[in-house]
Design a protein around this motif. Structure first.
Motif, PDB file in Angstrom:
ATOM      1  N   LEU A   1      -4.405   0.914   8.892  1.00 23.84           N
ATOM      2  CA  LEU A   1      -4.595   0.135   7.373  1.00 23.84           C
ATOM      3  C   LEU A   1      -3.317  -0.812   8.529  1.00 23.84           C
ATOM      4  O   LEU A   1      -3.068  -1.949   7.987  1.00 23.84           O
ATOM      5  CB  LEU A   1      -3.807   0.373   6.550  1.00 23.84           C
ATOM      6  CG  LEU A   1      -5.064   1.383   5.833  1.00 23.84           C
ATOM      7  CD1 LEU A   1      -4.550   2.049   4.677  1.00 23.84           C
ATOM      8  CD2 LEU A   1      -6.422   0.568   5.822  1.00 23.84           C
TER       9      LEU A   1
ATOM     10  N   VAL B   1       0.634  -1.215  -0.010  1.00 24.07           N
ATOM     11  CA  VAL B   1       0.005  -0.115   0.179  1.00 24.07           C
ATOM     12  C   VAL B   1       0.682   1.270  -0.051  1.00 24.07           C
ATOM     13  O   VAL B   1       1.885   0.935   0.959  1.00 24.07           O
ATOM     14  CB  VAL B   1      -1.125  -0.138   1.592  1.00 24.07           C
ATOM     15  CG1 VAL B   1      -1.429   1.471   1.462  1.00 24.07           C
ATOM     16  CG2 VAL B   1      -1.920  -1.329   1.482  1.00 24.07           C
TER      17      VAL B   1
ATOM     18  N   VAL C   1      -9.001  -1.789   0.337  1.00 19.00           N
ATOM     19  CA  VAL C   1      -7.924  -2.716   1.089  1.00 19.00           C
ATOM     20  C   VAL C   1      -7.987  -3.945   1.286  1.00 19.00           C
ATOM     21  O   VAL C   1      -7.612  -5.354   0.532  1.00 19.00           O
ATOM     22  CB  VAL C   1      -7.223  -1.879   1.889  1.00 19.00           C
ATOM     23  CG1 VAL C   1      -6.267  -2.611   2.118  1.00 19.00           C
ATOM     24  CG2 VAL C   1      -6.477   0.244   1.646  1.00 19.00           C
TER      25      VAL C   1
ATOM     26  N   VAL D   1      -3.169   0.066  -3.858  1.00 23.75           N
ATOM     27  CA  VAL D   1      -3.008  -0.968  -3.173  1.00 23.75           C
ATOM     28  C   VAL D   1      -2.490  -1.950  -4.639  1.00 23.75           C
ATOM     29  O   VAL D   1      -2.494  -1.891  -5.433  1.00 23.75           O
ATOM     30  CB  VAL D   1      -4.015  -1.661  -2.949  1.00 23.75           C
ATOM     31  CG1 VAL D   1      -3.456  -3.276  -2.619  1.00 23.75           C
ATOM     32  CG2 VAL D   1      -5.110  -1.102  -1.606  1.00 23.75           C
TER      33      VAL D   1
END
Length: 106
Positions: free
Chosen positions: A25, A4, A73, A50
């Motif tokens: 995240l 990411v 994600v 991503v």
């Protein structure tokens, strides 16, 4: 495993916002991500990618709610995985600047 990248505007001082989202995240996808990078940019950029695919662009979608980015994600790195309360039905963005982390102004 996925990578990411959060590209943020240094001129706008969005590093705290980017690092807060990165923390969210990394905490959520600690075993699914091989890397999470913060990429300094300019010109009002705030983009989440991503594996080189843009999943959120502030210019098109406004500032994201963290739960919206987590869902996007998740759909790429762990499809089918439940995010618990983050799987709500919110539209995912806020014209007011999104959630605000402690010490971070929108």
């Amino acid at each position: 495993m996925s990578r990411v990248v959060i590209e943020y505007c240094t001129q706008c001082r969005w590093l705290p916002r980017a690092s807060w989202l990165a923390q969210e995240l990394l905490t959520t996808f600690e075993s699914e991500l091989t890397e999470l990078a913060l990429k300094p940019g300019t010109g009002g950029v705030f983009v989440v990618r991503v594996d080189d695919e843009v999943v959120w662009d502030r210019r098109e979608q406004g500032f994201p709610e963290p739960t919206a980015v987590k869902r996007l994600v998740r759909d790429r790195v762990a499809p089918g995985r439940s995010l618990g309360h983050s799987d709500g039905h919110a539209d995912g963005h806020s014209d007011k600047g999104g959630d605000t982390a402690p010490g971070v102004s929108p």
